[in-house]
Design an enzyme around this catalytic site. Structure first.
Site, PDB file in Angstrom:
ATOM      1  N   ASP A   3       0.881   2.766   3.957  1.00 44.89           N
ATOM      2  CA  ASP A   3       0.002   3.810   3.997  1.00 44.89           C
ATOM      3  C   ASP A   3      -0.931   4.167   5.383  1.00 44.89           C
ATOM      4  O   ASP A   3      -1.079   5.317   4.673  1.00 44.89           O
ATOM      5  CB  ASP A   3      -0.780   2.778   2.605  1.00 44.89           C
ATOM      6  CG  ASP A   3      -1.343   1.561   3.161  1.00 44.89           C
ATOM      7  OD1 ASP A   3      -0.678   1.137   4.740  1.00 44.89           O
ATOM      8  OD2 ASP A   3      -1.399   0.883   2.651  1.00 44.89           O
ATOM      9  N   GLY A  11       0.475  -1.800   0.334  1.00 40.92           N
ATOM     10  CA  GLY A  11       0.033  -0.232  -0.328  1.00 40.92           C
ATOM     11  C   GLY A  11       0.699   1.007  -0.112  1.00 40.92           C
ATOM     12  O   GLY A  11       0.689   2.175  -0.703  1.00 40.92           O
ATOM     13  N   ASP A  68      -5.522  -0.061  -1.412  1.00 36.58           N
ATOM     14  CA  ASP A  68      -6.252  -1.415  -2.128  1.00 36.58           C
ATOM     15  C   ASP A  68      -8.222  -2.165  -1.322  1.00 36.58           C
ATOM     16  O   ASP A  68      -7.454  -1.389   0.152  1.00 36.58           O
ATOM     17  CB  ASP A  68      -5.576  -2.427  -2.349  1.00 36.58           C
ATOM     18  CG  ASP A  68      -5.569  -3.541  -1.114  1.00 36.58           C
ATOM     19  OD1 ASP A  68      -4.414  -2.392   0.200  1.00 36.58           O
ATOM     20  OD2 ASP A  68      -6.056  -4.627  -1.096  1.00 36.58           O
ATOM     21  N   ASP A  82      -4.373   2.025  11.044  1.00 31.86           N
ATOM     22  CA  ASP A  82      -4.816   1.964  11.747  1.00 31.86           C
ATOM     23  C   ASP A  82      -5.473   1.412  13.593  1.00 31.86           C
ATOM     24  O   ASP A  82      -4.786   2.248  14.166  1.00 31.86           O
ATOM     25  CB  ASP A  82      -6.029   0.621  11.156  1.00 31.86           C
ATOM     26  CG  ASP A  82      -7.740   1.129  11.141  1.00 31.86           C
ATOM     27  OD1 ASP A  82      -8.199   1.377  11.657  1.00 31.86           O
ATOM     28  OD2 ASP A  82      -8.147  -0.004  11.307  1.00 31.86           O
TER      29      ASP A  82
HETATM   30  P1  IMP Z   1      -3.177  -1.925  11.249  1.00 28.60           P
HETATM   31  O1  IMP Z   1      -2.676  -2.689  11.420  1.00 28.60           O
HETATM   32  O2  IMP Z   1      -4.692  -2.122  11.762  1.00 28.60           O
HETATM   33  O3  IMP Z   1      -2.192  -0.302  11.788  1.00 28.60           O
HETATM   34  O4  IMP Z   1      -4.128  -2.117   9.698  1.00 28.60           O
HETATM   35  C1  IMP Z   1      -2.340  -1.142   8.474  1.00 28.60           C
HETATM   36  C2  IMP Z   1      -2.597  -1.758   7.498  1.00 28.60           C
HETATM   37  O5  IMP Z   1      -4.299  -2.133   7.202  1.00 28.60           O
HETATM   38  C3  IMP Z   1      -2.418  -1.115   6.460  1.00 28.60           C
HETATM   39  O6  IMP Z   1      -0.991  -0.872   5.726  1.00 28.60           O
HETATM   40  C4  IMP Z   1      -3.300  -1.195   5.625  1.00 28.60           C
HETATM   41  O7  IMP Z   1      -2.488  -2.291   4.429  1.00 28.60           O
HETATM   42  C5  IMP Z   1      -4.787  -1.860   5.765  1.00 28.60           C
HETATM   43  N1  IMP Z   1      -5.851  -1.260   6.000  1.00 28.60           N
HETATM   44  C6  IMP Z   1      -6.720  -0.464   7.225  1.00 28.60           C
HETATM   45  N2  IMP Z   1      -7.009   0.583   6.701  1.00 28.60           N
HETATM   46  C7  IMP Z   1      -7.387   0.809   5.409  1.00 28.60           C
HETATM   47  C8  IMP Z   1      -8.126   1.045   4.390  1.00 28.60           C
HETATM   48  O8  IMP Z   1      -8.706   1.768   4.681  1.00 28.60           O
HETATM   49  N3  IMP Z   1      -8.324   0.454   3.496  1.00 28.60           N
HETATM   50  C9  IMP Z   1      -7.177  -0.251   2.935  1.00 28.60           C
HETATM   51  N4  IMP Z   1      -6.103  -0.692   4.053  1.00 28.60           N
HETATM   52  C10 IMP Z   1      -6.935  -0.086   5.160  1.00 28.60           C
HETATM   53 MG    MG Z   2      -4.912  -4.144   2.647  1.00 26.84          MG
END
Ligand code: IMP
Ligand code: MG
Length: 193
Positions: A119, A63, A178, A122
């Protein structure tokens, strides 16, 4: 006689784009992204102005590729590129499963100044996991840059040094990001309804 090349008409394009996510008003336009990424490039270049080895940008696949490519070209300091590729293991009972790294950086990071580029942060689990792994490789410093910061579902605390935009609780696509592998090619960021 000269040949006349025909191009799709705007009406044709509008029709084709009608059901396609990303055809509506963007959440963040390509123009705004461009301006913000340039600012980030300046900010980052200032912070690392005095380091004596090239910065190492460690890009989190897939991403962050589009963001990283633009960010790299906004820097006024020397920088190298490395990649990591986290994947979700669908075995654990937890929501996304366990995170593992299908690809780890190729070069040595010992004594290097590392900027992790993601990217979107979250829950924070992805960057946190990658940062811990990178931290064990002996870098001189480790900072984090993310295009998007969505705080609504943060589960682990993540020290973000540089971010492009803080966004509300919506799923986003475009500019490398994506949904099910699609829509990375969209130049703007859109929220998926
Ligand atoms: P985390 O590990 O929960 O912080 O999520 C991070 C990863 O989840 C990012 O690098 C993205 O690949 C994916 N992700 C989280 N939110 C989104 C979104 O709104 N759209 C697309 N991919 C997301
Ligand atoms: Mg993804």
């Amino acid at each position: 006689m000269t040949e006349v090349l025909t191009e799709p008409t705007p009406a044709h394009d509008a029709k084709r784009g009608a059901e396609r996510p990303g055809s509506g008003r963007p959440m963040i336009s390509a123009e705004r992204i461009k301006r913000r990424v340039r600012e980030l490039g300046r900010e980052i270049s200032d912070v690392y102005a005095d380091i004596d080895t090239p910065l190492v940008m460690v890009v989190i696949l897939k991403g962050a590729t589009v963001f990283a490519a633009d960010l790299l070209r906004s820097l006024s300091i020397p920088a190298e590129l490395e990649f990591v590729r986290p994947t979700r293991h669908k075995s654990g009972a937890k929501k996304g499963g366990r995170l593992r790294l299908a690809h780890m950086v190729a070069g040595s990071l010992v004594g290097r100044h590392v900027l992790l580029v993601s990217d979107i942060v979250d829950s924070g689990i992805t960057v946190n996991t990658v940062a811990r792994r990178i931290g064990r490789l002996g870098p001189a410093s480790l900072r984090m840059a993310t295009l998007l910061d969505r705080k609504a579902h943060r589960e682990v605390e993540v020290p973000i040094d540089f971010y492009g935009f803080a966004i509300p609780d919506r799923f986003v696509i475009g500019y490398g990001i994506d949904y099910a592998g699609l829509y990375r090619e969209l130049p703007d960021l859109h929220s998926l309804k």
